[in-house]
Design a protein around this motif. Structure first.
Motif, PDB file in Angstrom:
ATOM      1  N   VAL A 180      14.039   6.016  75.554  1.00 26.41           N
ATOM      2  CA  VAL A 180      13.007   6.972  75.149  1.00 26.41           C
ATOM      3  C   VAL A 180      11.890   6.943  76.187  1.00 26.41           C
ATOM      4  N   LEU A 181      11.502   8.104  76.670  1.00 33.74           N
ATOM      5  CA  LEU A 181      10.350   8.258  77.551  1.00 33.74           C
ATOM      6  C   LEU A 181       9.297   9.009  76.758  1.00 33.74           C
ATOM      7  N   ALA A 190      17.886   2.113  72.697  1.00 32.82           N
ATOM      8  CA  ALA A 190      17.798   0.706  73.079  1.00 32.82           C
ATOM      9  C   ALA A 190      16.382   0.295  73.456  1.00 32.82           C
ATOM     10  N   LEU A 191      15.600   1.230  73.977  1.00 27.83           N
ATOM     11  CA  LEU A 191      14.258   0.898  74.439  1.00 27.83           C
ATOM     12  C   LEU A 191      13.421   2.149  74.565  1.00 27.83           C
ATOM     13  N   ALA A 192      12.104   1.938  74.599  1.00 31.28           N
ATOM     14  CA  ALA A 192      11.160   3.035  74.798  1.00 31.28           C
ATOM     15  C   ALA A 192      10.144   2.632  75.859  1.00 31.28           C
ATOM     16  N   ILE A 193       9.849   3.560  76.758  1.00 29.60           N
ATOM     17  CA  ILE A 193       8.822   3.360  77.775  1.00 29.60           C
ATOM     18  C   ILE A 193       7.751   4.416  77.563  1.00 29.60           C
ATOM     19  N   ILE A 194       6.540   3.972  77.304  1.00 33.42           N
ATOM     20  CA  ILE A 194       5.418   4.866  77.070  1.00 33.42           C
ATOM     21  C   ILE A 194       4.667   4.996  78.395  1.00 33.42           C
ATOM     22  N   GLY A 195       4.553   6.219  78.901  1.00 33.02           N
ATOM     23  CA  GLY A 195       4.087   6.432  80.268  1.00 33.02           C
ATOM     24  C   GLY A 195       2.592   6.555  80.438  1.00 33.02           C
ATOM     25  N   ILE A 208      12.352  -0.225  67.798  1.00 30.94           N
ATOM     26  CA  ILE A 208      12.734   0.187  69.152  1.00 30.94           C
ATOM     27  C   ILE A 208      11.900  -0.621  70.138  1.00 30.94           C
ATOM     28  N   PRO A 209      12.483  -1.549  70.886  1.00 26.63           N
ATOM     29  CA  PRO A 209      11.707  -2.340  71.848  1.00 26.63           C
ATOM     30  C   PRO A 209      10.949  -1.416  72.803  1.00 26.63           C
ATOM     31  N   ALA A 210       9.670  -1.728  73.034  1.00 28.59           N
ATOM     32  CA  ALA A 210       8.822  -0.804  73.784  1.00 28.59           C
ATOM     33  C   ALA A 210       7.881  -1.545  74.711  1.00 28.59           C
ATOM     34  N   LEU A 211       7.510  -0.871  75.791  1.00 27.90           N
ATOM     35  CA  LEU A 211       6.460  -1.329  76.692  1.00 27.90           C
ATOM     36  C   LEU A 211       5.790  -0.109  77.300  1.00 27.90           C
ATOM     37  N   VAL A 212       4.790  -0.350  78.145  1.00 28.19           N
ATOM     38  CA  VAL A 212       4.011   0.729  78.741  1.00 28.19           C
ATOM     39  C   VAL A 212       4.177   0.676  80.254  1.00 28.19           C
TER      40      VAL A 212
END
Length: 369
Positions: free
Chosen positions: A65-66, A155-160, A323-327
């Protein structure tokens, strides 16, 4: 269209949070539909705001996820050198409201879609664009609920959000409230006949001020933003309003503060009641440095060591949803919300390279990694 041209289009839409974002949403939805993405919209109760969820690639679990937001902060009372809603290029910087926070990242994602579509993707790429992040992350819970209802688990999310492409692992939450104390008015010559709303409100403020210190880690902060009450010096006040917020590092700290508030309210004097209403909620983010989501982001080009983030994001909502996430995103938060807001062209180029690697990642058979 390349990233800069798409950013020019996005900045031209005035999506200040107090306004509808539908013109921008419809433009993005048409662009994505034309590029072959599967697009879903979810709206707020008024129908004036909408989230966008778009998927490129197979309908399979394990995608990426973006995430970004479509709204921007106001330009009121700011001195701009150019029209804030017309992208201006000066000395390698692109100026405009939302250029860095965070239409730059959104533009880079949109520019990457044709390249992703040309690949034989084995894992899906989801674009998740929310409304009203700037006024309390109001749209993202609905967006995530729709994603979980209609997409296989990512599987994962990246918050931009802007981190200069460094990885952000942790940030505090933000919880805002309005507490209205109700008492009973009386002539001040005999206060016993009334019940002051101001006195327990003042005690509440004093208790709030100590919650951060009592947390023991020194990480939770509390701020009293507004107090208003009473009508005259010789009337026992029947109403007092306290607007307050706290910023916790994790769910344990959230529970501590809310339990202390509940305990205080349980001990109010006779004749006094209080109604507490939530104003804003941004969940804390706590991502471990050795987690798979970090390894994936570093493989995509996210920079290390991690960035300390004093600001909140929507990442905690994805994390809470499992949902594992980071920035990780282009530009610096120092330019956000400022007059003449800007993002460097080289930062957008870094985001383009990062997102090209997202296509590489999604093209690999997950069973081989």
């Amino acid at each position: 269209m390349d990233t800069v041209e798409i950013l020019r289009r996005l900045v031209a839409f005035d999506t200040t949070s107090r306004r509808s974002n539908l013109d921008l949403v419809n433009w993005i939805a048409d662009y994505l539909d034309g590029a072959g993405a599967r697009v879903r919209l979810t709206s707020d109760a008024s129908g004036e705001k909408a989230n966008i969820l778009a998927t490129i690639g197979p309908d399979e679990p394990g995608g990426i996820v973006l995430s970004g937001h479509t709204d921007v902060v106001p330009v009121d009372d700011q001195d701009w050198a150019s029209d804030p809603f017309a992208l201006a290029s000066r000395d390698g910087r692109l100026h405009g409201r939302g250029a860095v926070d965070m239409k730059g990242f959104v533009a880079a994602c949109l520019a990457a879609v044709p390249g992703w579509r040309a690949r034989e993707l084995r894992r899906p790429i989801h674009l998740a664009l929310s409304y009203d992040e700037e006024v309390g992350c109001l749209g993202v819970p609905l967006l995530i609920a729709d994603m979980l209802a209609h997409c296989p688990p990512p599987a994962l999310a990246i918050i931009g959000e802007p981190t200069q492409m460094r990885i952000g692992l942790n940030h505090r939450g933000f919880y805002g409230y309005r507490s209205v104390f109700h008492g009973r008015a009386a002539h001040s010559s005999d206060p016993r006949l009334g019940a002051s709303a101001i006195e327990p409100a003042a005690a509440f403020v004093a208790a709030l001020a100590g919650f951060g210190r009592q947390d023991g880690r020194g990480a939770t902060t509390v701020n009293i933003g507004k107090i208003a009450g009473g009508s005259a010096i010789n009337i026992v006040p029947e109403r007092c309003e306290v607007v307050w917020e706290f910023r916790p590092p994790d769910d344990t700290a959230v529970g501590f503060v809310l339990a202390e508030v509940e305990g205080f309210v349980a001990g109010l004097p006779d004749g006094v009641s209080v109604e507490t209403l939530p104003l804003a909620r941004v969940l804390p983010l706590d991502c471990a440095a050795d987690s798979p989501v970090v390894a994936a982001a570093r493989g995509l080009g996210g920079l290390w060591p991690p960035l300390a983030m004093p600001f909140g994001t929507e990442a905690g909502f994805f994390q809470q949803a499992g949902i594992p996430a980071l920035v990780c995103g282009p530009g610096s938060i120092a330019q956000a919300h400022q007059p003449n807001e800007w993002i460097a062209v080289i930062e957008l180029a870094a985001a383009d390279r990062f997102l090209a690697r997202v296509g590489d990642w999604a093209a690999v058979d997950p069973s081989s990694t």
